[in-house]
Design a protein around this motif. Structure first.
Motif, mmCIF file in Angstrom:
data_model
loop_
_atom_site.group_PDB
_atom_site.id
_atom_site.type_symbol
_atom_site.label_atom_id
_atom_site.label_comp_id
_atom_site.label_asym_id
_atom_site.label_seq_id
_atom_site.Cartn_x
_atom_site.Cartn_y
_atom_site.Cartn_z
ATOM 1 N N ASP A 30 -10.821 6.234 3.360
ATOM 2 C CA ASP A 30 -10.712 6.767 4.720
ATOM 3 C C ASP A 30 -9.466 7.631 4.901
ATOM 4 O O ASP A 30 -9.460 8.549 5.718
ATOM 5 C CB ASP A 30 -10.701 5.631 5.742
ATOM 6 N N GLU A 31 -8.413 7.334 4.156
ATOM 7 C CA GLU A 31 -7.160 8.088 4.267
ATOM 8 C C GLU A 31 -7.155 9.347 3.396
ATOM 9 O O GLU A 31 -6.172 10.079 3.382
ATOM 10 C CB GLU A 31 -5.979 7.191 3.868
ATOM 11 N N GLY A 32 -8.241 9.578 2.659
ATOM 12 C CA GLY A 32 -8.336 10.789 1.851
ATOM 13 C C GLY A 32 -7.857 10.655 0.412
ATOM 14 O O GLY A 32 -7.665 11.661 -0.266
ATOM 15 N N TYR A 33 -7.697 9.440 -0.069
ATOM 16 C CA TYR A 33 -7.222 9.224 -1.438
ATOM 17 C C TYR A 33 -8.344 8.917 -2.430
ATOM 18 O O TYR A 33 -8.077 8.517 -3.563
ATOM 19 C CB TYR A 33 -6.214 8.073 -1.474
ATOM 20 N N VAL A 34 -9.591 9.094 -2.042
ATOM 21 C CA VAL A 34 -10.714 8.708 -2.899
ATOM 22 C C VAL A 34 -10.654 9.377 -4.274
ATOM 23 O O VAL A 34 -11.085 8.797 -5.270
ATOM 24 C CB VAL A 34 -12.071 8.982 -2.194
ATOM 25 N N LYS A 35 -10.085 10.573 -4.356
ATOM 26 C CA LYS A 35 -10.023 11.291 -5.635
ATOM 27 C C LYS A 35 -8.978 10.711 -6.582
ATOM 28 O O LYS A 35 -8.755 11.248 -7.665
ATOM 29 C CB LYS A 35 -9.760 12.772 -5.400
ATOM 30 N N HIS A 36 -8.367 9.591 -6.197
ATOM 31 C CA HIS A 36 -7.376 8.944 -7.051
ATOM 32 C C HIS A 36 -7.753 7.508 -7.394
ATOM 33 O O HIS A 36 -6.946 6.777 -7.959
ATOM 34 C CB HIS A 36 -6.010 8.941 -6.352
ATOM 35 N N PRO A 92 0.799 -1.228 0.000
ATOM 36 C CA PRO A 92 0.000 0.000 0.000
ATOM 37 C C PRO A 92 0.832 1.279 0.000
ATOM 38 O O PRO A 92 0.396 2.297 -0.520
ATOM 39 C CB PRO A 92 -0.859 -0.114 1.253
ATOM 40 N N ASP A 93 2.044 1.233 0.553
ATOM 41 C CA ASP A 93 2.888 2.435 0.554
ATOM 42 C C ASP A 93 3.299 2.818 -0.867
ATOM 43 O O ASP A 93 3.395 4.002 -1.191
ATOM 44 C CB ASP A 93 4.126 2.239 1.431
ATOM 45 N N VAL A 94 3.542 1.829 -1.704
ATOM 46 C CA VAL A 94 3.853 2.103 -3.110
ATOM 47 C C VAL A 94 2.650 2.766 -3.782
ATOM 48 O O VAL A 94 2.791 3.772 -4.487
ATOM 49 C CB VAL A 94 4.253 0.811 -3.859
ATOM 50 N N LEU A 95 1.467 2.233 -3.545
ATOM 51 C CA LEU A 95 0.255 2.803 -4.142
ATOM 52 C C LEU A 95 0.015 4.224 -3.640
ATOM 53 O O LEU A 95 -0.334 5.106 -4.417
ATOM 54 C CB LEU A 95 -0.946 1.907 -3.852
ATOM 55 N N ARG A 96 0.220 4.442 -2.349
ATOM 56 C CA ARG A 96 0.063 5.798 -1.809
ATOM 57 C C ARG A 96 1.036 6.768 -2.479
ATOM 58 O O ARG A 96 0.675 7.888 -2.815
ATOM 59 C CB ARG A 96 0.305 5.795 -0.302
ATOM 60 N N SER A 97 2.271 6.339 -2.662
ATOM 61 C CA SER A 97 3.271 7.233 -3.257
ATOM 62 C C SER A 97 2.911 7.600 -4.695
ATOM 63 O O SER A 97 3.177 8.719 -5.135
ATOM 64 C CB SER A 97 4.662 6.611 -3.186
ATOM 65 N N VAL A 98 2.270 6.692 -5.412
ATOM 66 C CA VAL A 98 1.824 6.986 -6.774
ATOM 67 C C VAL A 98 0.675 7.995 -6.743
ATOM 68 O O VAL A 98 0.654 8.953 -7.512
ATOM 69 C CB VAL A 98 1.413 5.681 -7.498
ATOM 70 N N MET A 99 -0.266 7.787 -5.819
ATOM 71 C CA MET A 99 -1.381 8.729 -5.709
ATOM 72 C C MET A 99 -0.889 10.104 -5.259
ATOM 73 O O MET A 99 -1.417 11.120 -5.714
ATOM 74 C CB MET A 99 -2.447 8.184 -4.745
ATOM 75 N N GLU A 100 0.089 10.142 -4.402
ATOM 76 C CA GLU A 100 0.624 11.425 -3.937
ATOM 77 C C GLU A 100 1.275 12.215 -5.069
ATOM 78 O O GLU A 100 1.371 13.437 -4.998
ATOM 79 C CB GLU A 100 1.593 11.195 -2.777
#
Length: 142
Positions: free
Chosen positions: A77-83, A29-37
């Motif tokens: 829940d973490e605020g990434y829904v727009k991605h 999930p950290d990889v996915l978060r970094s892409v969304m960021e």
């Protein structure tokens, strides 16, 4: 990140870029978060994949789909829904309703209700993922 780097080097906008089959990295999930960021969308696709034999075998929702739903809920829940761009596979004969699959409407008829009822994804998040995100990704300015 190499794809995003190349896109940016060529003047592309990561906010108009979607990583398909992002669920391949669901265990990272950290990889996915970094892409969304970086601004990119993630396509959690293949909801239709493999469900036919699992459902008929009495296994219910397969573990991969369970992980997709759990991860989508966590990212909402973490605020990434727009991605997020959930979608279903319908590229093989076994996916079509005519041959026992869930068809092109699998998300609307089956997976959205599961995400809402079993995982607590809100209607607002559903609208963002299935209406607003595609509208934003596919829009262009002249």
């Amino acid at each position: 990140h190499k794809y995003i780097d190349m896109l940016e080097e060529e003047g592309g906008d990561p906010k108009k870029f979607m990583i398909h089959h992002a669920c391949q990295w669901i265990s990272s999930p950290d990889v996915l978060r970094s892409v969304m960021e970086r601004g990119c969308y993630l396509s959690f696709d293949a909801f239709n994949e493999g469900q036919n034999y699992l459902l008929f075998a009495g296994a219910g929702v397969g573990p991969q789909n369970r992980l997709r739903c759990e991860t989508i809920k966590k990212f909402c829940d973490e605020g990434y829904v727009k991605h997020l761009l959930p979608s279903n596979e319908c590229g093989m004969k076994m996916h079509y309703k005519r041959y026992g699959g869930q068809g092109y409407t699998a998300l609307q008829e089956y997976w959205i209700p599961i995400m809402k009822e079993a995982y607590g994804v809100t209607q607002e998040d559903i609208n963002t993922m299935f209406v607003e995100n595609p509208k934003e990704l596919l829009s262009y300015k002249e």
